[in-house]
Motif scaffolding. Sequence first.
Motif, short mmCIF file in Angstrom:
data_model
loop_
_atom_site.label_atom_id
_atom_site.label_comp_id
_atom_site.label_asym_id
_atom_site.label_seq_id
_atom_site.Cartn_x
_atom_site.Cartn_y
_atom_site.Cartn_z
N TRP A 15 -62.19 41.21 69.37
CA TRP A 15 -62.71 41.54 68.03
C TRP A 15 -63.36 42.91 68.07
N LEU A 16 -63.28 43.59 66.92
CA LEU A 16 -63.91 44.89 66.75
C LEU A 16 -64.65 44.85 65.41
N THR A 26 -72.72 35.94 83.18
CA THR A 26 -73.34 35.17 82.11
C THR A 26 -72.41 34.03 81.69
N PRO A 27 -72.94 32.88 81.32
CA PRO A 27 -72.09 31.74 80.96
C PRO A 27 -71.59 31.74 79.51
N GLU A 28 -72.13 32.62 78.66
CA GLU A 28 -71.75 32.60 77.25
C GLU A 28 -70.25 32.93 77.09
N PRO A 29 -69.62 32.39 76.05
CA PRO A 29 -68.17 32.58 75.88
C PRO A 29 -67.75 33.98 75.40
N TYR A 30 -68.70 34.80 74.96
CA TYR A 30 -68.36 36.14 74.48
C TYR A 30 -69.26 37.19 75.14
N LEU A 31 -68.67 38.35 75.40
CA LEU A 31 -69.41 39.53 75.86
C LEU A 31 -69.33 40.55 74.74
N VAL A 32 -70.48 41.07 74.31
CA VAL A 32 -70.54 41.98 73.16
C VAL A 32 -71.05 43.35 73.61
N TYR A 33 -70.23 44.37 73.36
CA TYR A 33 -70.61 45.75 73.62
C TYR A 33 -70.98 46.40 72.30
N ARG A 34 -71.98 47.31 72.33
CA ARG A 34 -72.41 47.97 71.10
C ARG A 34 -72.42 49.47 71.29
N SER A 78 -73.02 36.17 74.40
CA SER A 78 -73.25 35.54 73.09
C SER A 78 -72.49 34.21 73.02
N ASP A 79 -73.13 33.21 72.39
CA ASP A 79 -72.49 31.90 72.20
C ASP A 79 -71.55 31.88 71.01
N ALA A 80 -71.66 32.90 70.13
CA ALA A 80 -70.83 32.92 68.92
C ALA A 80 -70.44 34.36 68.61
N LEU A 81 -69.42 34.51 67.77
CA LEU A 81 -69.06 35.84 67.32
C LEU A 81 -70.22 36.43 66.52
#
Length: 196
Positions: free
Chosen positions: A127-128, A147-155, A175-178
Amino acid sequence: MKTAMTSLLLGLLFALPVSASEKVAQCQLGSAEKKQVEVLATHPISDTALYRLVRDGKADYLYADEDPEEDSRGSSVEIQCAGEDEQVLVLTGEFNSNFLQSVVLRFNSVWGAWERMDFAERAAPEWLYLGQDGMYVVVPNPGRNETPEPYLVYRFDSTKGQDYQAHVNEGPQGSDALPERPGYRAIHLKPRQPQP
């Protein structure tokens, strides 16, 4: 006869192009003001090529920092011009790393500036999120990272100016969610094709 044959072979060798250059992608980046960017694949060897970005009329290695020719040689490269009203270049491939390396390149028309994020993960970005003050890139986390969260978020934060615009700005954050980003446009990227 042998000398004539040698001269003929040498003549043919020097007549061949030293490096074939193939344009593998072209995107019109930005929203109000459009900027063209091209991706070239040059110097093919086996299943690899040397990748260059052409923007503002100048061709640069994809990775121009330490050893450009070695670092910019990649295989299994996939490129997307992602988005509709505003396009962003997303390039993912196997370069000089055990992970998939990705480059996200944007021309932010609000700030009149190029923005680039580089990162390496086990998966390709999914996602972007684009806003006038920056962008977020979301990579699925296969569960083998720190990390165990299902998403990695870059900013990428556009408000911090040109001095801040190093290749990886912030992150990743688990992050656990989008992300929910009011005022940002979400773009679902095409999934990476299975590699043979």
